[in-house]
Enzyme design. Structure first.
Site, PDB file in Angstrom:
ATOM      1  N   ARG A  46     123.768  19.027 137.843  1.00 24.58           N
ATOM      2  CA  ARG A  46     122.991  20.426 138.159  1.00 24.58           C
ATOM      3  C   ARG A  46     123.809  21.272 138.884  1.00 24.58           C
ATOM      4  O   ARG A  46     123.607  22.544 138.400  1.00 24.58           O
ATOM      5  CB  ARG A  46     121.500  20.257 138.965  1.00 24.58           C
ATOM      6  N   TYR A  98     112.462  43.966 126.368  1.00 24.20           N
ATOM      7  CA  TYR A  98     111.735  42.888 125.739  1.00 24.20           C
ATOM      8  C   TYR A  98     110.532  42.556 126.308  1.00 24.20           C
ATOM      9  O   TYR A  98     110.294  42.379 127.414  1.00 24.20           O
ATOM     10  CB  TYR A  98     112.892  41.788 125.969  1.00 24.20           C
ATOM     11  N   ASP A 169     120.695  44.488 130.638  1.00 20.62           N
ATOM     12  CA  ASP A 169     120.518  43.408 129.401  1.00 20.62           C
ATOM     13  C   ASP A 169     121.291  43.767 128.528  1.00 20.62           C
ATOM     14  O   ASP A 169     120.700  44.874 127.818  1.00 20.62           O
ATOM     15  CB  ASP A 169     118.978  43.024 129.248  1.00 20.62           C
ATOM     16  N   LYS A 194     120.433  34.745 121.131  1.00 20.88           N
ATOM     17  CA  LYS A 194     120.414  35.724 120.253  1.00 20.88           C
ATOM     18  C   LYS A 194     121.834  35.747 119.267  1.00 20.88           C
ATOM     19  O   LYS A 194     122.263  34.807 118.915  1.00 20.88           O
ATOM     20  CB  LYS A 194     120.092  37.249 120.659  1.00 20.88           C
TER      21      LYS A 194
HETATM   22  C1  LIG Z   1     115.231  37.216 123.527  1.00 22.58           C
HETATM   23  C2  LIG Z   1     115.274  38.194 124.872  1.00 22.58           C
HETATM   24  C3  LIG Z   1     115.374  37.880 126.178  1.00 22.58           C
HETATM   25  C4  LIG Z   1     114.855  36.486 126.458  1.00 22.58           C
HETATM   26  O1  LIG Z   1     115.904  35.427 126.236  1.00 22.58           O
HETATM   27  P1  LIG Z   1     115.290  33.942 125.795  1.00 22.58           P
HETATM   28  O2  LIG Z   1     116.677  33.416 125.460  1.00 22.58           O
HETATM   29  O3  LIG Z   1     114.431  34.016 124.571  1.00 22.58           O
HETATM   30  O4  LIG Z   1     114.553  33.487 126.882  1.00 22.58           O
HETATM   31  C5  LIG Z   1     115.643  38.877 127.137  1.00 22.58           C
HETATM   32  N1  LIG Z   1     116.074  39.916 126.580  1.00 22.58           N
HETATM   33  C6  LIG Z   1     116.252  40.379 125.329  1.00 22.58           C
HETATM   34  C7  LIG Z   1     116.791  41.702 125.197  1.00 22.58           C
HETATM   35  C8  LIG Z   1     115.861  39.444 124.304  1.00 22.58           C
HETATM   36  O5  LIG Z   1     115.800  39.875 123.006  1.00 22.58           O
END
Ligand SMILES: *Cc1c(COP(=O)(O)O)cnc(C)c1O
Length: 376
Positions: A46, A98, A169, A194
């Site tokens: 962990r 998001y 982000d 992604k």
């Molecule tokens: C998909 C996404 C998230 C969340 O991520 P997960 O891996 O699905 O938990 C956060 N920010 C953006 C811009 C996203 O496209």
């Protein structure tokens, strides 16, 4: 080393014992120690574990960051960052985010007594007036999801109060096209589900940062809460990183051609893509990114009926949430990803495309035949 060389080689020398060229997946959860209390590199998975550690070191190099942590999803990465806040703290967040980020911010607002104000970060004079000493965290996405707005990271970093943490982000860009730490961000977060994973088969989050006090705090949270990435998923991301720059270049090339193609179609009212000179933030995008990414949105003539009909007619694009993978995906933000948290800018004629790596002629043909079948 340059980006593409680091993506393949950084912290990935052949294994000393076996000569294995590929980083091994080390599944052990616990590690033998010589005697109680002796300093060790690893003791329990962990806290840290070799395959994840290699990923974190390699990714930190790609972002030119001092530290990186790999988490079990983008959402758990975002949650970890929000643990830095205390009751009463004020977060200034972009309004186009998001859907899951909007839900998470609402959740901490309700349960942890954090104050969250959503604003339009492209209105810089308004932003500057709101960046008071009260603000403890600024939360941006750039490009934003799903409207593809660009936030001027450098200007916001310069205008923010010293104590406020600037979180960006950067999921839509990946480190290949944008490095917000260089522009003054304190923490960068990616949904590695992604572009970084890139094959729709791995849920993961990555955060990078430079500050030593953040490292201590995040490592404590990780040890205490444990939202860490598994060895197998860490391996998948290491594998994917090796082709990230190739994939990003093709995603961008296909998206740009798709954007021009849609722009010239009379059934399309507006195309939202930061790589089009007509995009209202095109100049900022050109300055802070080295490429515009593979996601675009557009407004179809008519309304929800036409949007849904178009989406149902697609053959190569799959109707699905998510983005950033080899296969092209299409979705309707209002009824899918952004349903219950949508702002008034998420309209019923809005369609989001994640342009994949298929042949561009097939992509265009698919969009054309789907538009042709819609009754306007
Ligand atoms: C998909 C996404 C998230 C969340 O991520 P997960 O891996 O699905 O938990 C956060 N920010 C953006 C811009 C996203 O496209």
């Amino acid at each position: 080393m340059k980006f593409q060389t680091k993506a393949i080689h950084s912290h990935q020398k052949p294994d000393k014992q076996t000569g294995a060229v590929v980083t091994p997946i080390v599944t052990t959860t616990t590690f033998a120690i010589k005697e109680p209390g002796a300093p060790v590199e690893y003791d329990y998975s962990r806290v840290s574990t070799p395959t994840r550690k290699t990923l974190e070191s390699c990714f930190a190099d790609l972002e030119e960051a001092k530290s990186c942590l790999a988490l079990s999803s983008g959402c758990s990465a975002m949650h970890l960052i929000l643990q830095l806040l205390s009751p009463g703290d004020l977060v200034l967040a972009e309004e186009d985010l998001y859907g899951g980020t909007l839900r998470l911010l609402k959740h901490v607002e309700k349960t942890q007594n954090i104050r969250v104000k959503h604003i339009d970060f492209s209105n810089l004079s308004m932003v500057k007036s709101m960046l008071t000493n009260e603000v403890k965290m600024i939360w941006l996405e750039s490009p934003t999801n799903p409207l593809l707005k660009i936030c001027d990271i450098l200007t916001i970093a310069k205008a923010k109060p010293k104590e406020a943490l600037l979180v960006v982000d950067s999921t839509f860009s990946s480190p290949y096209f944008q490095r917000p730490l260089d522009l003054g961000a304190d923490i960068v977060i990616h949904s590695a589900t992604k572009y970084i994973g890139g094959h729709s088969d791995c849920l993961a989050g990555l955060i990078v940062f430079n500050k030593e006090d953040l490292k201590e705090k995040f490592e404590f949270f990780n040890k205490t809460i444990g939202p860490v990435l598994s060895p197998f998923d860490s391996y998948l991301l290491l594998r994917s990183l090796k082709t990230l720059s190739l994939r990003m270049e093709r995603h961008e090339k296909n998206a740009l051609e798709t954007a021009h193609f849609l722009k010239s179609n009379k059934r399309v009212k507006k195309v939202l893509y930061p790589g089009l000179p007509s995009h209202s933030n095109y100049e900022i995008a050109k300055r802070q990114m080295t490429g515009f990414g593979g996601v675009l949105s557009f407004l179809i003539e008519g309304g929800q009926k036409q949007a849904i009909s178009f989406l149902k007619n697609l053959k190569i694009f799959t109707l699905a949430e998510s983005l950033g993978a080899v296969e092209s995906l299409a979705e309707h933000p209002l009824t899918m990803t952004h349903g219950s948290h949508a702002s008034s800018s998420i309209t019923e004629d809005l369609i989001r495309l994640s342009v994949g790596l298929e042949d561009i002629e097939d992509i265009k043909e698919d969009l054309q035949q789907a538009l042709d079948k819609v009754k306007f």
